[in-house]
Design a protein around this motif. Structure first.
Motif, PDB file in Angstrom:
ATOM      1  N   LEU A  43       2.430  -9.054  11.073  1.00  0.00           N
ATOM      2  CA  LEU A  43       2.464  -9.101   9.603  1.00  0.00           C
ATOM      3  C   LEU A  43       2.892  -7.755   9.022  1.00  0.00           C
ATOM      4  O   LEU A  43       2.384  -6.709   9.436  1.00  0.00           O
ATOM      5  CB  LEU A  43       1.080  -9.488   9.064  1.00  0.00           C
ATOM      6  CG  LEU A  43       0.533 -10.832   9.555  1.00  0.00           C
ATOM      7  CD1 LEU A  43      -0.871 -11.070   9.010  1.00  0.00           C
ATOM      8  CD2 LEU A  43       1.463 -11.986   9.167  1.00  0.00           C
ATOM      9  N   HIS A  44       3.791  -7.812   8.080  1.00  0.00           N
ATOM     10  CA  HIS A  44       4.293  -6.603   7.416  1.00  0.00           C
ATOM     11  C   HIS A  44       4.497  -6.852   5.932  1.00  0.00           C
ATOM     12  O   HIS A  44       4.562  -7.995   5.489  1.00  0.00           O
ATOM     13  CB  HIS A  44       5.618  -6.154   8.051  1.00  0.00           C
ATOM     14  CG  HIS A  44       5.417  -5.547   9.410  1.00  0.00           C
ATOM     15  ND1 HIS A  44       5.374  -4.194   9.620  1.00  0.00           N
ATOM     16  CD2 HIS A  44       5.198  -6.132  10.606  1.00  0.00           C
ATOM     17  CE1 HIS A  44       5.147  -3.953  10.895  1.00  0.00           C
ATOM     18  NE2 HIS A  44       5.037  -5.123  11.523  1.00  0.00           N
ATOM     19  N   ALA A  45       4.607  -5.779   5.192  1.00  0.00           N
ATOM     20  CA  ALA A  45       4.953  -5.856   3.768  1.00  0.00           C
ATOM     21  C   ALA A  45       5.719  -4.583   3.459  1.00  0.00           C
ATOM     22  O   ALA A  45       5.206  -3.665   2.832  1.00  0.00           O
ATOM     23  CB  ALA A  45       3.697  -5.973   2.918  1.00  0.00           C
ATOM     24  N   ASP A  46       6.934  -4.531   3.973  1.00  0.00           N
ATOM     25  CA  ASP A  46       7.663  -3.271   3.942  1.00  0.00           C
ATOM     26  C   ASP A  46       8.288  -2.972   2.590  1.00  0.00           C
ATOM     27  O   ASP A  46       8.389  -3.834   1.728  1.00  0.00           O
ATOM     28  CB  ASP A  46       8.734  -3.275   5.032  1.00  0.00           C
ATOM     29  CG  ASP A  46       8.101  -3.019   6.389  1.00  0.00           C
ATOM     30  OD1 ASP A  46       7.453  -1.983   6.534  1.00  0.00           O
ATOM     31  OD2 ASP A  46       8.229  -3.885   7.276  1.00  0.00           O
ATOM     32  N   ALA A  47       8.723  -1.743   2.448  1.00  0.00           N
ATOM     33  CA  ALA A  47       9.431  -1.322   1.249  1.00  0.00           C
ATOM     34  C   ALA A  47      10.919  -1.588   1.431  1.00  0.00           C
ATOM     35  O   ALA A  47      11.418  -1.690   2.544  1.00  0.00           O
ATOM     36  CB  ALA A  47       9.187   0.151   1.010  1.00  0.00           C
TER      37      ALA A  47
ATOM     38  N   HIS B  60      -1.217   1.056   0.527  1.00  0.00           N
ATOM     39  CA  HIS B  60      -0.694   1.229   1.879  1.00  0.00           C
ATOM     40  C   HIS B  60      -0.440  -0.127   2.523  1.00  0.00           C
ATOM     41  O   HIS B  60      -1.308  -0.998   2.517  1.00  0.00           O
ATOM     42  CB  HIS B  60      -1.683   2.021   2.743  1.00  0.00           C
ATOM     43  CG  HIS B  60      -1.732   3.473   2.394  1.00  0.00           C
ATOM     44  ND1 HIS B  60      -2.490   4.372   3.099  1.00  0.00           N
ATOM     45  CD2 HIS B  60      -1.088   4.181   1.434  1.00  0.00           C
ATOM     46  CE1 HIS B  60      -2.328   5.580   2.579  1.00  0.00           C
ATOM     47  NE2 HIS B  60      -1.480   5.481   1.565  1.00  0.00           N
ATOM     48  N   GLU B  61       0.727  -0.270   3.104  1.00  0.00           N
ATOM     49  CA  GLU B  61       1.079  -1.512   3.786  1.00  0.00           C
ATOM     50  C   GLU B  61       0.039  -1.887   4.846  1.00  0.00           C
ATOM     51  O   GLU B  61      -0.314  -3.050   5.001  1.00  0.00           O
ATOM     52  CB  GLU B  61       2.463  -1.360   4.443  1.00  0.00           C
ATOM     53  CG  GLU B  61       2.933  -2.617   5.159  1.00  0.00           C
ATOM     54  CD  GLU B  61       4.225  -2.392   5.935  1.00  0.00           C
ATOM     55  OE1 GLU B  61       4.803  -1.302   5.830  1.00  0.00           O
ATOM     56  OE2 GLU B  61       4.634  -3.321   6.657  1.00  0.00           O
ATOM     57  N   LYS B  62      -0.504  -0.876   5.574  1.00  0.00           N
ATOM     58  CA  LYS B  62      -1.437  -1.162   6.679  1.00  0.00           C
ATOM     59  C   LYS B  62      -2.676  -1.909   6.192  1.00  0.00           C
ATOM     60  O   LYS B  62      -3.266  -2.686   6.931  1.00  0.00           O
ATOM     61  CB  LYS B  62      -1.842   0.143   7.386  1.00  0.00           C
ATOM     62  CG  LYS B  62      -2.677   1.093   6.534  1.00  0.00           C
ATOM     63  CD  LYS B  62      -3.138   2.303   7.334  1.00  0.00           C
ATOM     64  CE  LYS B  62      -4.026   3.211   6.477  1.00  0.00           C
ATOM     65  NZ  LYS B  62      -4.491   4.378   7.229  1.00  0.00           N
TER      66      LYS B  62
HETATM   67 ZN   LIG Z   1       5.886  -2.723   8.214  1.00  0.00          ZN
END
Ligand SMILES: [Zn+2]
Length: 444
Positions: free
Chosen positions: A233-237, A179-181
């Motif tokens: 901060l994010h790490a999206d698809a 999960h990105e979170k």
């Molecule tokens: Zn995100």
């Protein structure tokens, strides 16, 4: 007896005061004595230079002393003894500093800061040679950090760190179920730890656990904390599994216009955006033109700051991970909508890429990302000093290591901590070599 100087500060209140602590810090140029007080100092002082030993005499009015002065670690070439003496009247505490010569001190009160309460400071000029040769261990260093802060009654920069998503919103989910979170929270915590280890900065996290937060709550926390910087901060698809790099985003100009209009229409939001100037506006009739002008100014400066910070962060991230885009990109992100705070959104990598997903949950990789972000934020504020902050008063000197010098010897010489030199130079251990150039962050 020669009363060579006398200073009184005028305080009408007769509140009883207390000396809670006495601290002595010898440095290369002076010895500083700080009296920690429970309320504002009511004092006078004079010097006695015509009889031995030379003395500085300080009378604290309506004050009791809670400190066993014999236990105070003096360790100064200039200051010999701290003791009490018979007070001129009841209720007064008289403190005597015996000094090595006829040295005129500087005596001044300091009000409460983030790190200390009311203080009276006595600076006694004069070299302390022993401070430069006395060995110090790295273990001692953290205990000395408050000294640096206290010598500069300056505030730390407030860095708001927003871990994207959380709670009911997992963000993007990787091919292996990450999960990105969770990725954003892990990196946010690591970044906060680095920032909080820096005496010039303090981290504020929008969430510290698995909470659900709206975008408005995230930006509101940053505004209320008077954040100097905001990083989300994010790490999206990505729709295809190919893209795998990091990128940094800033608010588009068009969206900033919309946000400016919204702020003017929303009283609560407006008061948060204008938190620094609110006291100036109080009592004034509502003046939408003035508000608009101030917001405009904030917006222009925070957007320029956001762009520069994004550029620096990209360069730092480029050293530890692949970049998807090498220039900052602008978008209509609600989380970047604060008008007074330079704000950036960092995509740490695309979680939809299986290889990136493995990296993003790897603790060492997260450490490298946090290191890069920390270095970038610090560099941005060294280039764009904020008045009244510790970092703005920090000068970077270059030191070339010579034979026999250790990190602790160099730290002593410049009056900084070993940790501060390590941080500035990205050193992890104690190893340095002759001829190596070190950057030393010293107080201006
Ligand atoms: Zn995100």
């Amino acid at each position: 007896m020669l009363f060579s100087s006398a200073v009184m500060n005028v305080v009408s209140a007769q509140a009883s005061n207390q000396i809670d602590n006495v601290r002595v810090w010898p440095s290369a140029e002076k010895t500083r004595v700080v009296f920690d007080l429970s309320s504002e100092a009511q004092y006078s002082y004079f010097t006695i230079f015509d009889t031995q030993p030379h003395r500085i005499v300080i009378d604290f009015r309506q004050t009791t002393n809670q400190v066993t002065l014999q236990n105070v670690d003096v360790k100064s070439d200039v200051l010999r003894v701290i003791r009490t003496s018979n007070p001129p009247q009841s209720g007064t505490t008289r403190i005597v500093l015996e000094i090595s010569g006829a040295i005129q001190p500087e005596v001044f009160p300091l009000g409460p800061s983030e790190f200390a309460g009311h203080r009276l400071v006595v600076d006694i000029p004069g070299a302390n040679s022993s401070r430069t040769i006395e060995p110090t261990s790295a273990a001692e260093a953290p205990a000395r950090i408050p000294r640096t802060l206290d010598e500069m009654p300056l505030r730390p920069l407030i860095i708001a760190i927003d871990a994207g998503h959380g709670g009911r919103d997992p963000g993007s989910v990787g091919p292996n179920g990450t999960h990105e979170k969770n990725v954003t929270l892990a990196v946010a915590r690591k970044l906060a730890a680095r920032i909080n280890a820096d005496p010039g900065m303090r981290a504020v996290l929008t969430r510290t656990g698995d909470q659900t937060l709206s975008l408005a709550q995230r930006t509101s926390i940053a505004r209320r904390e008077r954040a100097d910087f905001f990083v989300s901060l994010h790490a999206d698809a990505f729709t295809s599994p190919q893209p795998r790099g990091a990128s940094v985003w800033i608010l588009s100009h068009r969206r900033s216009e919309t946000e400016l209009g919204r702020a003017l229409e929303n009283k609560e939001r407006l008061s948060e955006e204008l938190i620094d100037v609110e006291h100036l506006l109080q009592g004034e009739e509502e003046d939408p033109f003035l508000n608009r002008a101030i917001l405009d100014m904030y917006r222009d400066s925070s957007m320029a700051g956001g762009f520069e910070a994004a550029t620096i962060l990209l360069r730092e991230l480029g050293g530890v991970t692949t970049l998807h885009r090498s220039r900052p990109e602008a978008a209509s992100f609600g989380v970047l909508s604060s008008l007074r705070t330079p704000s950036v959104l960092v995509e740490l990598g695309f979680i939809s890429n299986p290889q990136k997903e493995r990296l993003l949950i790897n603790g060492n990789h997260q450490d490298r990302l946090a290191d890069a972000l920390y270095r970038g934020v610090r560099e941005y504020f060294l280039r764009n000093p904020v008045e009244g902050t510790v970092l703005a008063a920090t000068d970077i000197r270059t030191h070339v290591v010579s034979r026999g010098e250790s990190l602790s010897v160099i730290a002593q010489r410049y009056g900084v901590t070993v940790d501060a030199i390590r941080r500035q130079n990205n050193l992890t251990g104690n190893t340095i070599r002759i001829g190596q150039r070190l950057e030393i962050p010293v107080a201006r």
